[in-house]
Design a protein around this motif. Structure first.
Motif, mmCIF file in Angstrom:
data_model
loop_
_atom_site.group_PDB
_atom_site.id
_atom_site.type_symbol
_atom_site.label_atom_id
_atom_site.label_comp_id
_atom_site.label_asym_id
_atom_site.label_seq_id
_atom_site.Cartn_x
_atom_site.Cartn_y
_atom_site.Cartn_z
ATOM 1 N N LEU A 185 30.064 38.520 38.473
ATOM 2 C CA LEU A 185 31.021 39.551 38.881
ATOM 3 C C LEU A 185 30.377 40.928 38.983
ATOM 4 O O LEU A 185 30.976 41.852 39.542
ATOM 5 C CB LEU A 185 32.192 39.607 37.890
ATOM 6 N N ASP A 198 39.187 35.194 43.970
ATOM 7 C CA ASP A 198 38.325 34.379 43.121
ATOM 8 C C ASP A 198 37.465 33.461 43.984
ATOM 9 O O ASP A 198 37.972 32.775 44.880
ATOM 10 C CB ASP A 198 39.180 33.548 42.156
ATOM 11 N N LEU A 213 41.287 38.443 41.192
ATOM 12 C CA LEU A 213 40.727 38.962 39.946
ATOM 13 C C LEU A 213 40.755 40.487 39.987
ATOM 14 O O LEU A 213 40.328 41.092 40.976
ATOM 15 C CB LEU A 213 39.285 38.493 39.744
ATOM 16 N N ILE A 261 39.088 43.621 38.175
ATOM 17 C CA ILE A 261 37.892 43.854 37.362
ATOM 18 C C ILE A 261 37.684 45.353 37.161
ATOM 19 O O ILE A 261 37.577 46.101 38.145
ATOM 20 C CB ILE A 261 36.639 43.275 38.046
ATOM 21 N N TYR A 321 34.298 46.879 30.992
ATOM 22 C CA TYR A 321 33.959 45.524 31.434
ATOM 23 C C TYR A 321 33.032 44.779 30.480
ATOM 24 O O TYR A 321 32.841 43.568 30.621
ATOM 25 C CB TYR A 321 33.418 45.510 32.865
ATOM 26 N N HIS A 328 31.777 39.703 32.545
ATOM 27 C CA HIS A 328 32.505 40.943 32.782
ATOM 28 C C HIS A 328 34.009 40.726 32.613
ATOM 29 O O HIS A 328 34.571 39.767 33.135
ATOM 30 C CB HIS A 328 32.216 41.475 34.184
ATOM 31 N N HIS A 368 37.808 40.590 33.077
ATOM 32 C CA HIS A 368 38.594 40.468 34.303
ATOM 33 C C HIS A 368 39.964 39.888 33.982
ATOM 34 O O HIS A 368 40.151 39.205 32.980
ATOM 35 C CB HIS A 368 37.882 39.583 35.332
ATOM 36 N N HIS A 401 43.239 37.651 35.623
ATOM 37 C CA HIS A 401 43.616 36.707 36.674
ATOM 38 C C HIS A 401 45.028 36.994 37.175
ATOM 39 O O HIS A 401 45.951 37.194 36.380
ATOM 40 C CB HIS A 401 43.575 35.271 36.148
#
Length: 318
Positions: A95, A122, A132, A134, A141, A234, A236, A238
């Motif tokens: 990522l 994704d 995702l 991020i 992160y 990292h 993230h 969903h």
């Protein structure tokens, strides 16, 4: 049993790695090179050769001995420690490229971004819509999601605000994919057709829904959360549809990672200190139950997969 994150939210135990939800085809790790085989050349090689020299050899025997003694010895095989170890790309860091260079739109997966967050589709979706969210700042992160979302109220509030927008985005994509076949979305679809075919200029998308009947509640088909032990380094979040329809869902752990308490919904945060949600237990051994009807398929993934296909056809036509 997996361990809860430490005070910095960064710890990972061996058990945690063992119960990682992602599969080998998605994590292309590199193994250590095999140690080269040890040389089978014996230190007694020349002695054996000497044994083959006749005892009654003539004067040329000295030449033979000299020739044998002058023969080059095989070079010793270098020890494994002296050889450089080649390491490939760690897929758990995958990522990072979207965080560092979202403007390059790696692999065409970037949906939107700013200085604080990047949103991507994704790469290995587990549902027909799977996004995702991020964070791009290192202070965020690098932290464990359960720790970060439970101890930083300002960050949690920012994530929830972003997710509200992304849920609408994901719901709109579900409507685009399946709205025409959905019975409950028919009033919306018919009104939309009439609006777009009217003689006057149609309104922009931002104003369109206010002029149309609600139709199907696609927002209710979207779930948001994080994994207790993420497969990627990292942090993230969903955002995905509940249908679990994807060629990338190939394993029991894939299904359970989104349909068990291993998946912590965003609405559950902040977690209390010491919450059992930090330690899900031996979750890969849990039974699999259909997300829609609740039927228990235990560990029979192939049967569940077939059943989910049938449920999907019914679900999208509702």
């Amino acid at each position: 049993m997996a361990e809860a994150p430490n005070s910095q939210g960064k710890s990972k135990s061996k058990a945690e790695q063992h119960h990682d939800p992602i599969l080998a085809e998605e994590i292309e790790g590199t193994s250590e090179p095999h140690a080269p085989a040890k040389s089978t050349t014996s230190k007694r090689t020349n002695a054996c050769m000497f044994d083959k020299i006749p005892h009654n050899a003539n004067n040329n025997s000295n030449d033979s001995v000299t020739e044998l003694m002058a023969a080059k010895k095989p070079k010793p095989t270098p020890s494994p420690a002296s050889q450089p170890v080649k390491r490939g790309f760690d897929a758990r860091e995958g990522l990072g490229v979207y965080i560092a260079h979202p403007e390059k739109n790696p692999e065409g997966l970037v949906v939107e971004y700013d200085s604080d967050f990047v949103v991507i589709r994704d790469k290995f979706p587990k549902a027909s819509v799977h996004l995702l969210l991020i964070p791009r700042k290192e202070e965020y992160y690098t932290q464990h999601p359960l720790h970060l979302l439970s101890t930083n109220p300002a960050f949690l509030l920012e994530v929830k605000d972003r997710v509200t927008h992304l849920k609408h985005l994901a719901a709109a994509e579900l409507r685009r994919k399946y709205g025409r076949d959905s019975a409950s979305d028919s009033p919306y679809q018919q009104a939309l057709d009439a609006l777009m075919s009217s003689s006057s200029d149609p309104p922009p998308p931002s104003q369109r829904d206010a002029l149309l009947p609600p139709g199907r509640d696609w927002l209710s088909e979207i779930k948001v959360g994080v994994h207790t032990h993420p497969s990627m380094s990292h942090m993230h979040v969903h955002i995905l549809s509940c249908d679990m329809q994807s060629e990338c869902m190939k394993h029991k752990k894939h299904y359970l990672s989104f349909n068990s308490s291993f998946f912590v919904g965003l609405e559950e945060f902040p977690l209390e200190e010491g919450s059992e949600r930090f330690t899900p237990g031996d979750w890969p051994k849990w039974d699999m139950k259909c997300w829609r009807c609740g039927e228990n398929y235990q560990s029979k993934f192939a049967k569940l997969k077939g059943h989910l296909g049938e449920e999907f056809e019914t679900w999208r036509r509702e």
